[in-house]
Design a protein around this motif. Structure first.
Motif, PDB file in Angstrom:
ATOM      1  N   ASN A 343      25.599  -7.570 -33.241  1.00 37.42           N
ATOM      2  CA  ASN A 343      24.549  -8.081 -34.124  1.00 37.42           C
ATOM      3  C   ASN A 343      24.460  -7.324 -35.447  1.00 37.42           C
ATOM      4  O   ASN A 343      23.869  -7.822 -36.400  1.00 37.42           O
ATOM      5  CB  ASN A 343      23.196  -8.022 -33.416  1.00 37.42           C
ATOM      6  N   ARG A 344      25.048  -6.140 -35.516  1.00 39.43           N
ATOM      7  CA  ARG A 344      25.026  -5.343 -36.746  1.00 39.43           C
ATOM      8  C   ARG A 344      26.301  -5.473 -37.567  1.00 39.43           C
ATOM      9  O   ARG A 344      26.508  -4.701 -38.491  1.00 39.43           O
ATOM     10  CB  ARG A 344      24.777  -3.878 -36.400  1.00 39.43           C
ATOM     11  N   GLY A 345      27.138  -6.427 -37.214  1.00 39.57           N
ATOM     12  CA  GLY A 345      28.296  -6.700 -38.050  1.00 39.57           C
ATOM     13  C   GLY A 345      29.617  -6.194 -37.531  1.00 39.57           C
ATOM     14  O   GLY A 345      30.639  -6.359 -38.218  1.00 39.57           O
ATOM     15  N   TYR A 346      29.664  -5.583 -36.352  1.00 41.75           N
ATOM     16  CA  TYR A 346      30.936  -5.126 -35.781  1.00 41.75           C
ATOM     17  C   TYR A 346      31.562  -6.303 -35.026  1.00 41.75           C
ATOM     18  O   TYR A 346      31.484  -6.394 -33.801  1.00 41.75           O
ATOM     19  CB  TYR A 346      30.702  -3.946 -34.845  1.00 41.75           C
ATOM     20  N   SER A 347      32.176  -7.192 -35.752  1.00 45.19           N
ATOM     21  CA  SER A 347      32.649  -8.458 -35.181  1.00 45.19           C
ATOM     22  C   SER A 347      34.104  -8.441 -34.741  1.00 45.19           C
ATOM     23  O   SER A 347      34.549  -9.390 -34.089  1.00 45.19           O
ATOM     24  CB  SER A 347      32.448  -9.587 -36.210  1.00 45.19           C
TER      25      SER A 347
END
Length: 621
Positions: A343-347
């Motif tokens: 959810n914090r951008g570590y995709s």
């Protein structure tokens, strides 16, 4: 006392005893003595010092009926203790607005100026208005001014609301009493084994480079062995190479067994036994098995005692990115860490899989890592003996030079010690918690989460070099670099982010196949002569355990499918039991009958989302 012939109060000859007592109180006030009791039950003032001179006027509040004087009866002390009444005549402690209706005698005229009772106690006279109408309190019978009235008694009827203290409220100007603080509970007394663990953890945390040379005497302590036996007994399990189970030890005598183990450890006569190798099927993978080593009960107790002593030393060194086989850590926390990172951008994700990790641990490297904290030679000798103990399979014993038997009590701790070197290197670089790449590990299952594709590839190359230094083998077929939109698997869950929507998490197809196979085995293990209640009683714990683990994701749709499969399996068993048609069985034992009447466990409605998966309400956004 002389009365007027037209007075409403009867003479002494025809008066009851209660009214005679009231006349006695009136005469006592006339002689200047203190009156200890109120004259009537109503809100009356003190009696006059001179007898009435005129005939009072009777109020026609109740037509056709005169209200006789009713004096207050004598108080029974025992009844007063059972039904306490306040000084103002109010019973009960309510604070709502209440109404009272009183009937009796009221004084009026010059006698009102004398104060008695509560007014004398308060040392001030009640202030009364002169312009109140008829029927309003204080015994006023006409609309004339109070100074023009003459003294006398009359029957009156009062109806007023109770407020303030009479209604249970606090007096005006008095602050409410402070609530009493609850007595602080005494802290629970820790067991000696727990006290020892806390002391070792604090010492190891304060001194990261310290080695502990005196640990073997603590392993041999009676309280440590009792705690170790308690944990081994709670787990149960089969017997080792000697075929002696936990139940056999209980029958032999627990105190006797622990005393023998303690003597062997103190006299250095303890010898590690070989483990019995068994193969169990892999969940969701028919035809594939997993090797499992089962130590003897004596070895399990000794391993648990050593684990209780040395585990706090290494817990002080373990990194926050490790969640497997640790105190106060569980798979749910590992899943929460992954959801928060996604959810914090570590995709961009690196799915890592090690090939036969427990069977490829190098003994020399592992003992070097253990010796960083443990300096007691006897404890190190025990750990090396368990690693070098043979493995019995099909009656033959072989001695491997690598690996830690999966299934031993101390094996999970040793595996975390070995992989803690990887965690430490990532945390030193700041990549495991707050850098461009994050590591989440549960035993030998781990994932790398990166913000960019290039960062994920560089982290994967770096991790492979670390595994090469530890002499571990990476499974290249299952390890891959992927994204959150393509999806990946971890701890039995499938992660995937739908474009333009939130992150989803649900049980894998392999896990669903495993629970269906397990339900089939449980149901078909019963004969047709068995009752349905017995089958459901055996089946519910299996369903409850699987649902409790997988309830944290978006699992409601999968739960619907599993519930349908469970009902179908039970209906098939009932069809064979009663030899009826399939349609009849489904109609007779339908959804409501199985779940409501017989209590079959239902998974639908048991979902409990993680914090990052829960849909927030509009006011929470």
């Amino acid at each position: 006392m002389t009365r007027s012939p037209d007075s409403l109060i009867p003479s002494d000859a025809g008066q009851p005893a209660s009214e005679k007592r009231d006349d006695k109180a009136f005469n006592s006030r006339q002689e200047g003595e203190a009156n200890s009791r109120a004259a009537t039950q109503v809100n009356a003032v003190a009696a006059s010092s001179t007898p009435p001179a005129i005939t009072p006027i009777q109020l026609d509040l109740i037509p056709g009926r005169a209200c006789p004087f009713e004096a207050k009866p004598a108080t029974d002390r025992s009844a007063a203790r059972r039904n306490p009444i306040r000084r103002d005549g109010v019973q009960g402690g309510g604070t709502r607005r209440k109404f009272i209706r009183l009937t009796g005698e009221t004084l009026f005229g010059p006698a009102e100026q004398a104060s008695s009772g509560r007014e004398a106690y308060k040392r001030h006279t009640r202030k009364r208005s002169n312009d109140a109408g008829q029927g309003v309190g204080d015994g006023r019978i006409t609309g004339e001014a109070r100074d023009n009235r003459v003294e006398g008694r009359a029957v009156t009827f009062i109806e007023r609301s109770k407020q303030g203290k009479a209604a249970g409220l606090l007096p005006r100007g008095k602050a409410p009493s402070r609530p009493r603080r609850a007595k602080a509970k005494m802290p629970a007394r820790l067991e000696p084994a727990r006290k020892l663990q806390r002391a070792l953890y604090r010492a190891a945390k304060q001194q990261p480079e310290r080695r502990f040379p005196l640990l073997y005497d603590k392993v041999c302590r009676q309280d440590i062995l009792q705690e170790a036996w308690k944990r081994v007994r709670s787990k149960g399990g089969a017997g080792g190479v000697d075929r002696q189970s936990v139940a056999d030890v209980c029958a032999y005598g627990e105190e006797r067994f622990l005393s023998e183990v303690e003597q062997e450890l103190r006299q250095n006569r303890y010898r590690a036994s070989a483990v019995r190798r068994v193969h169990i099927p892999k969940p969701g993978e028919p035809g594939k098995t997993r090797p499992l080593g089962i130590p003897t009960v004596k070895d399990r107790v000794a391993q648990m005692a050593v684990k209780l002593v040395i585990e706090p030393l290494f817990e002080a060194d373990f990194q926050p990115c490790s969640f497997g086989f640790r105190p106060k850590k569980n798979p749910r926390k590992a899943l929460s860490a992954i959801v928060q990172s996604l959810n914090r951008g570590y995709s961009f994700v690196v799915d890592v899989d090690l090939k036969s990790y427990f069977d490829t641990i190098d003994h020399d490297l592992l003992m070097e890592m253990v010796e960083r904290r443990v300096g007691d030679v006897k404890v190190l000798r025990l750990i090396r003996a368990w690693l070098k103990a043979g493995v019995m399979e099909d009656g033959k014993v072989r001695n491997p030079d690598r690996g830690s038997p999966q299934g031993g009590v101390i094996s999970p701790l040793l595996s975390n010690i070995f992989l803690n070197e990887v965690d430490r290197q990532w945390c030193e670089a700041g990549d495991a918690t707050g850098g461009e790449v994050r590591l989440v590990r549960y035993a030998d299952d781990m994932v790398l989460l990166a913000r960019t594709e290039q960062g994920a590839k560089e982290a994967w190359d770096r991790l492979q070099r670390q595994f090469t230094g530890l002499r571990l083998v990476v499974n290249q077929e299952k390890s891959r670099v992927t994204t959150a939109w393509q999806g990946f698997a971890f701890l039995g869950f499938e992660f995937r982010r739908v474009p333009g929507r939130m992150l989803y998490l649900w049980p894998r197809a392999k896990a669903c196949r495993h629970i269906r196979q397990r339900v089939r085995e449980v149901v078909r293990s019963f004969r047709s002569s068995e009752r349905l209640e017995v089958v459901i009683r055996k089946l519910n714990p299996v369903l409850n355990g699987w649902c409790t683990y997988f309830r944290v994701g978006n699992s409601n749709r999968v739960f619907h499918q599993v519930d349908w499969a469970v009902r179908s399996e039970v209906q098939l068993w009932l069809r064979r039991k009663y030899r009826i048609d399939w349609r009849v069985a489904k109609k007779r034992w339908n959804y409501r009958v199985l779940h409501d009447r017989y209590g079959l466990y239902q998974m639908v409605g048991k979902v409990s989302h993680l914090e990052g998966l829960r849909r927030k309400l509009p006011e929470e956004r």
